[in-house]
Design a protein around this motif. Structure first.
Motif, PDB file in Angstrom:
ATOM      1  N   GLY A 355       0.806  -1.216   0.000  1.00 13.13           N
ATOM      2  CA  GLY A 355       0.000   0.000   0.000  1.00 13.13           C
ATOM      3  C   GLY A 355       0.837   1.263   0.000  1.00 13.13           C
ATOM      4  O   GLY A 355       2.013   1.250   0.373  1.00 13.13           O
ATOM      5  N   PRO A 356       0.207   2.369  -0.415  1.00 13.22           N
ATOM      6  CA  PRO A 356       0.929   3.642  -0.409  1.00 13.22           C
ATOM      7  C   PRO A 356       1.218   4.111   1.013  1.00 13.22           C
ATOM      8  O   PRO A 356       0.469   3.805   1.939  1.00 13.22           O
ATOM      9  N   GLY A 357       2.332   4.821   1.153  1.00  8.13           N
ATOM     10  CA  GLY A 357       2.660   5.421   2.439  1.00  8.13           C
ATOM     11  C   GLY A 357       3.029   4.422   3.522  1.00  8.13           C
ATOM     12  O   GLY A 357       3.093   4.766   4.694  1.00  8.13           O
ATOM     13  N   THR A 358       3.284   3.168   3.131  1.00 12.61           N
ATOM     14  CA  THR A 358       3.624   2.165   4.151  1.00 12.61           C
ATOM     15  C   THR A 358       5.065   2.364   4.617  1.00 12.61           C
ATOM     16  O   THR A 358       5.922   2.794   3.859  1.00 12.61           O
ATOM     17  N   ARG A 359       5.280   2.046   5.876  1.00 12.12           N
ATOM     18  CA  ARG A 359       6.602   2.253   6.449  1.00 12.12           C
ATOM     19  C   ARG A 359       7.059   1.016   7.201  1.00 12.12           C
ATOM     20  O   ARG A 359       6.254   0.360   7.857  1.00 12.12           O
ATOM     21  N   SER A 360       8.346   0.724   7.122  1.00 15.80           N
ATOM     22  CA  SER A 360       8.856  -0.396   7.912  1.00 15.80           C
ATOM     23  C   SER A 360      10.224  -0.077   8.476  1.00 15.80           C
ATOM     24  O   SER A 360      10.990   0.680   7.890  1.00 15.80           O
ATOM     25  N   THR A 361      10.496  -0.674   9.622  1.00 16.00           N
ATOM     26  CA  THR A 361      11.789  -0.507  10.288  1.00 16.00           C
ATOM     27  C   THR A 361      12.294  -1.883  10.671  1.00 16.00           C
ATOM     28  O   THR A 361      11.538  -2.696  11.196  1.00 16.00           O
ATOM     29  N   ILE A 362      13.558  -2.138  10.389  1.00 24.33           N
ATOM     30  CA  ILE A 362      14.162  -3.420  10.751  1.00 24.33           C
ATOM     31  C   ILE A 362      15.432  -3.126  11.530  1.00 24.33           C
ATOM     32  O   ILE A 362      16.329  -2.448  11.023  1.00 24.33           O
TER      33      ILE A 362
END
Lengths: 485, 441, 250
Positions: A355-362
């Motif tokens: 989806g648009p604007g999705t964010r992830s941090t690893i």
């Protein structure tokens, strides 16, 4: 101040007690004959009084599994597993009919969990944490069910959910990890025995932390639990998972599946402290921990956060992942994995941005000591519609000693030009200077290593709920015993 | 990794029977070809299951089935445009359709200590050069090159020889009709404390389909220094596949720079074994792709002994429906303490349909090492773009300036100033939009 | 407090200290001055127990116990403190936590119970204001991203919190501007007491204007070649080390 790191004391307390959960509970168990075939699957299904559709689903999975090949891509080495040589169902006799009220639970089991630091008697429990205790193939107790029910939260063994909430189970089970997903998930789909089920209704903030404590007790028995957590629109739940097993010379298989579904504006925080028996200093015994964990942010602004501290198991093979489908949904993965002696870990995550604007941090911290091998393996995939997606990944490895290995295998696939992906990885060791500096200030070698390793893992540990953070810090120290000097 | 029969891909489309191959060659040469063909038949061509091919589609190439061509008349060509055209060189080799063209080459008056022979001549020698027998079961295109080799450069630099001028190597494919394949093997051997600059470029004249498949073996003795610059441009039907195997002895230095500026499929695979202490291996490059072009950069650097360094910097810009793959691996062997290994891969995506697949990988078996890698992908910085436009710079020009700025530090790896300028001009031509070019004129 | 007798130390095959004799009584502040490469830092590291230094002859007694036989943390627990010339960075380990770990480790070895969070905070707060150490600095990782001055102030803070019997200050003035030097010196002076001894190692006399020593020793080529009162430091300031170096060369 941070969750005060009083590891120095703990290392002292636990010195010489390498794996303190290695005892066996002597309890009469009902065990299905060894081996894997359709009869065993029918037996398990019958034992759980399952509806027809679920048995069909299990059989479909089993037949598919027969066609599959064991995956070989992970950086782990082990002799071939004889799937016919294991038991797929073992339950304490007294609990074979499923969990009852706490008053009826076998006192031997209550004592077992007390010994593990998980008192199941509600008066003695940490206020604010509800526990589902899974012993080998069945759930033996679930606490605080009433209090949760008042808030509308369903927290029960999955076998009970199949009976009491079939519409929810049928709708969601296999929706995130399909029965055909991968070798171990498919095996799990065929033979899963118990696990936890959570449903948090719309707009409800779960009033307490939910937790499942997994215990493998019986010899030569695999544990195949299946956990399903659904957070309906605007709800919030924090779920903790802990695991231990007796010390045994043979390897035991643990192949779990965890599915999370977060609807619009919902948040699921899933924390694991994995402390399965790692095998002895020579690499004999230990759990093969081959686990499939995946969550989907189904609706807009949903959030799924995985935090894991992996200190146990002979082999760890797990990649808790997020499918970021809803617009502006968020996925997080915070991981500490330690391998000492002959332990092997191949772990990481997949962040699939749809989806648009999705964010992830690893954030991944791997620590290798002894002859341990530690691999971070991750995938960040940005699909064409994920406009403005963001990922930040940081993978740090620490090596202690000359015979261990640390490996980083990140896959980044971007198909959207407005997405930004950043990956960084570093490798460090504990320098002689750091050790000497700490020792000059009065810390022993082991205290110094524990302190430095805890510092190295700080960004991950601070994501854990307080009780777990303290437990995790202890474990880091214990796992690294004998790693220096 | 073993390829199971289920994942077998027949080499047949790229390796048809070629009865004319081997004429006038020594028996050992025929032996090498036969053995390579047998391995190829056993392993097949790479499928998507092969780790370094998972994002690279060979279907288009296999459908074209470009075949090697029997030697014919001298192609009509009166000059060879190379990167260093007009510059003074130590030697110039021009390969046309996979065979050395003596008329266009400059191989007389070689500096003392430098020996260059065409592979076609070496194949008639009494004895095989050791490096020619090098095998790599995981790289079927290497076997394909050995089985079907038509020519190549066999270069030997004697110990202590430091070349003042570069060696230029130009590959020209004449692609008028049909689909043609050229397979070459090159052997480069630098003696102790010698130094050379080699500049390679490849281009296609005409619009037909080509495959140029090359394998290069590089052996650097103690203290030797090789600077290798490669520029690849290509049309919509050009396929270039290259694998290089380098071995670095004590104190040796390899500096390679690769520019991929086109081609339907352009693959650069560099395998470097750093086996001598204090040796260093620097790999850098740019990939600028548009249309439906596909570029691969695959590197595998192994630090086998203590105190060696490697540094990799690859940057790319992808437009339209272009796809690029970066797979870099740094391996630190047990006991290789003091290794310093770094990797950086950055990609700009200019279009919504472009794709980058990157995998910077570290495999570390020693604790006293400094290893790091980084990778980023993203679009041009909107703030920077706005800032430039607010100062009156048109959008297209502003984009171009930012692309150039993005690539600047990658070009720093090219030590020769005229070469750097030539590359910069090519890059500028690639990224400058038509209207911006007009403004400059 | 500290007695060093005929101490010979080699690094690799190279003799660095070639017969040091030194005696520091309780409450005394001694300075060791010397040119670069004279063995000053080696002396501090050997006293603290760093690896890589081989004692080939002689001994060092700390309150009558054989110092050189002990592990670094045992020396620390007994009250020996080294302020490092180059303080080490510990990423992710907060300053506050490091202090707490150290204090409680030292207390445990002395059979004292650990300080609880409140006691500890009070203990630290009492020391920080004087050294211009902010709470923000306490929350940061040990020495990570600290300026030169901040690192040295941090060393003195650790010293103040650990309350050693003998503090060895290794080039604590290096890299400090005059204001930072003043803050650090005042911090050190505040810790002077009749029970506490100090060994101040420095290249320059300027530190000794702020921390006034009872005795000054000149170290050159691994030996103490001259000893005297504080006037010796002033003499050195005027004439430099050339005389001592020449003597050795002759």
């Amino acid at each position: 101040m941070n969750a005060s790191i009083d590891n120095a004391d703990h290392v002292e307390d636990l010195a010489g007690e390498r794996y303190q959960y290695g005892f066996v509970t002597d309890i009469e168990a009902e065990t299905a004959p060894p081996g894997l075939n359709e009869d065993i699957i029918r037996f398990i299904s019958a034992k759980k009084e399952e509806p027809e559709w679920l048995l069909d689903w299990r059989l479909k999975a089993y037949r598919h599994w027969l066609e599959m090949e064991e995956p070989e891509w992970a950086k782990v080495a082990y002799p071939p597993i004889d799937f016919q040589d294991a038991y797929y169902y073992s339950a304490p006799k007294t609990s074979a009919d499923g969990p009852k009220s706490l008053d009826e639970v076998d006192p031997e089991l209550l004592r077992t969990y007390e010994k593990l630091g998980i008192p199941l008697v509600e008066q003695q429990m940490l206020a604010g944490v509800a526990v589902d205790a899974v012993f080998d193939s069945v759930s033996v107790a679930t606490t605080f069910k009433k209090k949760l029910a008042e808030a509308g939260v369903i927290f029960c063994p999955i076998s009970e959910a199949v009976r009491d909430h079939p519409e929810l189970v049928q709708k969601y089970m296999g929706s995130v990890v399909p029965y055909s997903d991968n070798y171990y998930a498919t095996l799990n789909s065929a033979v899963f025995t118990d696990g936890s089920f959570v449903y948090v209704p719309k707009g409800v903030r779960c009033p307490m932390e939910l937790s499942t404590y997994f215990r493998i007790n019986a010899a030569n028995t695999g544990q195949f639990e299946r956990t399903l957590i659904i957070a309906d629109e605007g709800s919030y739940v924090s779920y903790l998972e802990g695991c231990t097993a007796p010390m045994r010379d043979e390897n035991q298989l643990h192949a779990a599946v965890v599915e999370l579904v977060a609807h619009k504006d919902a948040e699921i925080k899933y924390s694991t402290v994995q402390n399965w028996y790692p095998g002895d200093a020579n690499g004999v015994g230990g759990i093969y921990n081959f686990v499939t964990k995946r969550g989907i942010c189904e609706g807009d602004n949903a959030k799924i956060s995985w935090t894991q501290v992996e200190t146990g198991s002979a082999i760890t093979w797990k990649y808790p992942s997020c499918i970021l489908k809803g617009a502006n949904s968020v996925g997080e993965f915070y991981s500490v994995a330690i391998t000492n002696n002959y332990q092997q870990a191949d772990t990481g995550t997949k962040m699939i941005h749809l989806g648009p604007g999705t964010r992830s941090t690893i954030i991944s911290k791997g620590i290798s000591a002894g002859r341990g091998q530690n691999t971070y393996r991750g995938l960040v995939r940005i699909q064409p519609k994920a406009h403005g997606a963001r990922n930040y990944t940081q993978c740090d490895s620490m090596l202690i000693g000359q015979e261990c290995g640390a490996h980083t295998v990140p896959y980044i696939e971007s198909r959207n030009h407005s997405a930004q992906v950043e990956h960084e990885a570093t490798t460090a060791r504990i320098s002689e200077d750091q050790l000497f500096y700490c020792r000059q200030r009065g810390l022993s070698d082991e205290e110094a290593v524990t302190l430095i390793v805890n510092g190295f893992c700080r960004e991950v540990l601070k994501e854990l709920p307080m009780e777990f953070a303290v437990e995790a810090q202890k474990l880091l120290g214990i796992t690294l015993e004998g790693a220096v000097g | 990794m073993a390829t199971s029969t289920r994942n077998f891909r027949s080499p047949e489309p790229l390796a048809p029977a070629t009865a004319w191959l081997g004429d006038g060659e020594a028996a050992w040469a025929a032996g090498l070809r036969t053995a390579a063909r047998a391995r190829l038949a056993a392993h097949g061509l790479p499928t998507a299951k092969a780790e370094t091919w998972r994002h690279t589609n060979l279907n288009r190439l296999l459908a074209l089935a470009p075949a090697p061509e029997a030697p014919g008349g001298t192609p009509a060509l009166d000059h060879a445009p190379g990167l260093l055209a007009g510059e003074a060189v130590a030697a110039r080799l021009v390969f046309v359709d996979g065979r050395l063209n003596p008329a266009l080459s400059q191989l007389d008056e070689l500096p003392a200590g430098l020996e260059i022979r065409p592979l076609a001549a070496v194949l008639g020698d009494g004895q095989a050069p050791e490096a020619l027998a090098q095998e790599d079961a995981t790289r079927p295109f290497h076997d394909l090159a050995t089985a079907l080799m038509s020519d190549g450069m066999v270069l030997e630099l004697s110990p202590g020889t430091v070349l003042e001028r570069p060696i230029e190597c130009v590959h020209i494919a004449l692609a008028d009709e049909g689909a043609k394949a050229h397979h070459l093997r090159h052997l480069i051997r630098l003696g102790a404390e010698s130094a050379a600059d080699i500049v390679e470029s490849r281009l296609t004249l005409g619009t037909g389909a080509t495959l140029v498949n090359e394998s290069t073996s590089i052996d650097l003795a103690a203290g030797a220094h090789l600077s290798l610059t490669r520029l690849y441009e290509g049309g919509a039907e050009d396929h270039g596949i290259r694998q290089s195997f380098a071995r670095l002895d004590k104190g040796a230095r390899l500096e390679a720079f690769v520019a991929l500026l086109g081609g339907a499929l352009n693959r650069e695979e560099i395998v470097a074994e750093v086996v001598g202490e204090t040796a260093s291996c620097d790999l850098a490059g740019v990939y600028l792709l548009a249309g439906r072009q596909h570029g691969d950069v695959i590197t595998e650097v192994t630090h086998a002994v203590p105190d060696t360094t490697s540094n990799q910097v690859f940057k790319g810009v992808l437009d339209d429906r272009a796809q690029a793959v970066f797979q870099g691996r740094v391996t630190v062997a047990p006991g290789a303490q003091g290794t310093d290994g770094r990797q950086l891969n950055k990609t700009l995506l200019l279009s919504d349909e472009a794709e980058i697949d990157t995998k910077p990988e570290l495999e570390i078996y020693a604790d006293d090492v400094k290893c790091a890698h980084g990778a980023t992908t993203g679009a041009l910085d909107e703030d920077a773009l706005f800032y430039l436009r607010a100062r009156g710079i048109p959008l297209a020009r502003a984009r171009h300036l930012l692309v150039e700025a993005f690539l600047t530090d990658a070009l720093e790896g090219v030590t020769s100033a005229p070469l750097r300028e030539a590359l910069a001009a090519r890059i500028q031509a690639w990224s400058a939009p038509e209207d911006a070019k007009g403004e400059e004129a | 407090m500290l007695v060093i007798e005929n101490l010979h130390v080699s690094v690799g095959d190279k003799p660095v200290l070639r017969g040091i004799d030194l005696e520091i009584a309780a409450g005394e502040v001694h300075a060791i001055m010397g040119p670069n490469g004279s063995g000053k830092s080696t002396l501090s590291y050997v006293l603290a127990g760093r690896e890589g230094y081989e004692v080939t002859a002689g001994r060092a007694l700390f309150e009558g116990r054989d110092l050189l036989a002990q592990a670094p943390e045992e020396r620390a627990a007994d009250g020996l403190f080294l302020a490092f010339q180059y303080p080490v960075e510990l990423p992710g380990v907060t300053n506050m936590n490091f202090l707490k770990e150290s204090v409680n480790a030292v207390r445990a070895k002395r059979d004292e119970g650990p300080l609880d969070a409140m006691q500890f905070l009070k203990h630290v707060r009492a020391k920080t204001s004087q050294l211009a150490i902010t709470d923000e600095m306490l929350r940061r990782a040990v020495n990570v991203g600290f300026s030169g001055g901040e690192k040295k102030r941090n060393e003195v803070l650790q010293m103040a919190v650990l309350e050693p019997k003998l503090a060895v200050l290794d080039e604590t003035d290096s890299g400090l501007d005059i204001d930072a030097l003043k803050i650090v010196s005042e911090g050190v002076n505040a810790l002077r007491s009749p029970e506490r001894s100090m060994l101040v190692i420095t290249h320059y006399q300027r530190l000794l204007n702020h921390i006034v020593p009872d005795r000054v020793h000149v170290l050159a080529h691994g030996r103490i070649v001259d000893s005297g009162g504080r006037e010796l430091a002033e003499k050195l300031e005027a004439s430099g080390y050339a005389d001592y170096e020449a003597t050795e060369a002759a």
